[in-house]
Motif scaffolding. Structure first.
Motif, mmCIF file in Angstrom:
data_model
loop_
_atom_site.group_PDB
_atom_site.id
_atom_site.type_symbol
_atom_site.label_atom_id
_atom_site.label_comp_id
_atom_site.label_asym_id
_atom_site.label_seq_id
_atom_site.Cartn_x
_atom_site.Cartn_y
_atom_site.Cartn_z
ATOM 1 N N THR A 131 10.994 -40.774 -15.979
ATOM 2 C CA THR A 131 9.902 -39.936 -16.459
ATOM 3 C C THR A 131 10.343 -38.484 -16.444
ATOM 4 O O THR A 131 11.424 -38.142 -15.950
ATOM 5 C CB THR A 131 8.647 -40.138 -15.602
ATOM 6 N N HIS A 132 9.522 -37.587 -16.977
ATOM 7 C CA HIS A 132 9.827 -36.155 -16.988
ATOM 8 C C HIS A 132 9.018 -35.478 -15.875
ATOM 9 O O HIS A 132 7.848 -35.136 -16.064
ATOM 10 C CB HIS A 132 9.491 -35.553 -18.357
ATOM 11 N N GLU A 168 3.687 -28.896 -14.982
ATOM 12 C CA GLU A 168 3.133 -28.188 -16.138
ATOM 13 C C GLU A 168 1.661 -28.558 -16.350
ATOM 14 O O GLU A 168 0.839 -27.692 -16.666
ATOM 15 C CB GLU A 168 3.942 -28.522 -17.389
ATOM 16 N N ALA A 169 1.332 -29.821 -16.162
ATOM 17 C CA ALA A 169 -0.057 -30.261 -16.315
ATOM 18 C C ALA A 169 -0.952 -29.604 -15.273
ATOM 19 O O ALA A 169 -2.079 -29.177 -15.582
ATOM 20 C CB ALA A 169 -0.145 -31.779 -16.210
ATOM 21 N N LEU A 170 -0.483 -29.508 -14.043
ATOM 22 C CA LEU A 170 -1.263 -28.851 -12.990
ATOM 23 C C LEU A 170 -1.463 -27.369 -13.290
ATOM 24 O O LEU A 170 -2.556 -26.830 -13.093
ATOM 25 C CB LEU A 170 -0.570 -29.013 -11.636
ATOM 26 N N GLU A 171 -0.418 -26.701 -13.780
ATOM 27 C CA GLU A 171 -0.526 -25.280 -14.084
ATOM 28 C C GLU A 171 -1.477 -25.045 -15.253
ATOM 29 O O GLU A 171 -2.280 -24.103 -15.240
ATOM 30 C CB GLU A 171 0.859 -24.704 -14.389
ATOM 31 N N ALA A 172 -1.415 -25.881 -16.263
ATOM 32 C CA ALA A 172 -2.343 -25.756 -17.392
ATOM 33 C C ALA A 172 -3.775 -26.001 -16.937
ATOM 34 O O ALA A 172 -4.710 -25.337 -17.395
ATOM 35 C CB ALA A 172 -1.959 -26.756 -18.490
ATOM 36 N N TRP A 173 -3.955 -26.931 -16.032
ATOM 37 C CA TRP A 173 -5.275 -27.236 -15.464
ATOM 38 C C TRP A 173 -5.811 -26.032 -14.695
ATOM 39 O O TRP A 173 -6.994 -25.679 -14.800
ATOM 40 C CB TRP A 173 -5.134 -28.457 -14.565
ATOM 41 N N ARG A 189 -1.623 -37.969 -18.760
ATOM 42 C CA ARG A 189 -1.322 -39.167 -19.548
ATOM 43 C C ARG A 189 -0.711 -38.804 -20.904
ATOM 44 O O ARG A 189 0.278 -39.415 -21.345
ATOM 45 C CB ARG A 189 -2.606 -39.989 -19.754
ATOM 46 N N LEU A 190 -1.271 -37.786 -21.561
ATOM 47 C CA LEU A 190 -0.773 -37.396 -22.878
ATOM 48 C C LEU A 190 0.587 -36.701 -22.795
ATOM 49 O O LEU A 190 1.475 -36.959 -23.611
ATOM 50 C CB LEU A 190 -1.793 -36.481 -23.568
ATOM 51 N N ARG A 191 0.760 -35.822 -21.805
ATOM 52 C CA ARG A 191 2.035 -35.107 -21.660
ATOM 53 C C ARG A 191 3.193 -36.057 -21.366
ATOM 54 O O ARG A 191 4.322 -35.833 -21.788
ATOM 55 C CB ARG A 191 1.936 -34.068 -20.543
ATOM 56 N N LEU A 192 2.899 -37.112 -20.619
ATOM 57 C CA LEU A 192 3.950 -38.070 -20.247
ATOM 58 C C LEU A 192 3.997 -39.268 -21.180
ATOM 59 O O LEU A 192 4.784 -40.191 -20.952
ATOM 60 C CB LEU A 192 3.723 -38.537 -18.811
ATOM 61 N N ARG A 205 -1.288 -45.142 -18.354
ATOM 62 C CA ARG A 205 -2.106 -44.918 -17.163
ATOM 63 C C ARG A 205 -1.660 -43.657 -16.448
ATOM 64 O O ARG A 205 -0.458 -43.369 -16.356
ATOM 65 C CB ARG A 205 -2.018 -46.111 -16.200
ATOM 66 N N ALA A 206 -2.630 -42.923 -15.913
ATOM 67 C CA ALA A 206 -2.340 -41.728 -15.119
ATOM 68 C C ALA A 206 -3.082 -41.813 -13.787
ATOM 69 O O ALA A 206 -4.155 -42.440 -13.695
ATOM 70 C CB ALA A 206 -2.751 -40.468 -15.878
#
Length: 273
Positions: free
Chosen positions: A59-60, A66-71, A96-99, A103-104
């Motif tokens: 995975t990346h 990045e998702a947490l920072e955008a949140w 889910r979308l970024r990765l 499932r997330a």
């Protein structure tokens, strides 16, 4: 510029699906809903994960951060969104979308503070409760959220009280409450349920008048760990918005070299015939 190789997207050496992969123990400031003050600032430890099909080697990991920072950046009222159904669902969908996952998963672990006044003098000091909020989102399905709270109480042994010439042994116990709800409820409501189910509550600050009152209250309401778990379960089972719960009470025995525990778990969701 030379294009860097994306090793994560290369084929896996072994064609085995991974249920969950991601990052753990990421620390960040957090805001949670507070029934008395509106909002409360705390610090959380965060786990984030997604499923990974067998076709991909890895995975990346950077995309979770990045998702947490955008949140965090989209919060209008504070440096981070207040943790609730809407904000957690948004974070799960973003992950889910970024990765590019089906499932997330996200877990927030944080201390939640309440100012508790001593029962006789009214002297107040904060008590910390270790809490966890977990969310899971599968593509095309509704998210599932689980709330956990560890609530300390005091217990006095009824057997010791019955057989001893003077006194009875008492100890601190921990009510570990895990639940799922059909609608939002205040965290304080479930802390109150747990605290009202022991022999007495636990406080940070007690003067002599308070200590006398608390110890006498505990002695008058002596209860086994089995009594405490049943009391909590009865209240949870009667709650209109709890769909599932698990309550475990662990007693840190004061005169034994072991702990005692009791568990009740109930699924209150309606089942189809």
């Amino acid at each position: 510029m030379h294009k860097l190789q994306d090793v994560q997207n290369s084929p896996s050496d072994l064609a085995v699906d991974i249920d969950r992969v991601g990052i753990k123990e990421f620390r960040l400031p957090l805001v949670v809903r507070d029934r008395d003050a509106g909002l409360q600032h705390t610090v959380a430890t965060v786990d984030l994960g997604v499923d990974l099909p067998a076709a991909f080697k890895g995975t990346h990991m950077s995309r979770f951060v990045e998702a947490l920072e955008a949140w965090r950046e989209q919060a209008p009222e504070s440096p981070v969104p207040a943790l609730d159904y809407r904000s957690m669902r948004g974070l799960l969908e973003s992950v889910r979308l970024r990765l590019d996952a089906r499932r997330a998963y996200v877990k927030f672990r944080f201390p939640y503070f309440r100012a508790k006044a001593a029962p006789a003098t009214g002297s107040a000091a904060p008590v910390a409760y270790d809490c966890t909020m977990t969310g899971e989102l599968t593509e095309g399905e509704h998210p599932v959220f689980t709330l956990e709270a560890d609530v300390p109480v005091t217990t006095v042994c009824p057997c010791s009280k019955a057989i001893s010439r003077a006194g009875a042994h008492g100890q601190r116990a921990l009510v570990k409450l895990t639940l799922r709800m059909t609608k939002f409820e205040w965290l304080e409501e479930f802390i109150d349920i747990a605290e009202s189910s022991g022999s007495a509550q636990v406080y940070s600050l007690l003067k002599r008048q308070d200590e006398k009152l608390v110890t006498e209250q505990a002695y008058d309401d002596a209860c086994f760990v089995e009594d405490v778990v049943r009391r909590v379960a009865e209240k949870m089972n009667a709650h209109p918005h709890v769909s599932w719960f698990r309550v475990e009470v662990e007693s840190f025995e004061s005169i034994h070299c072991h702990n005692a525990f009791a568990v009740i778990e109930r699924d209150r969701k309606p089942h189809r015939a």
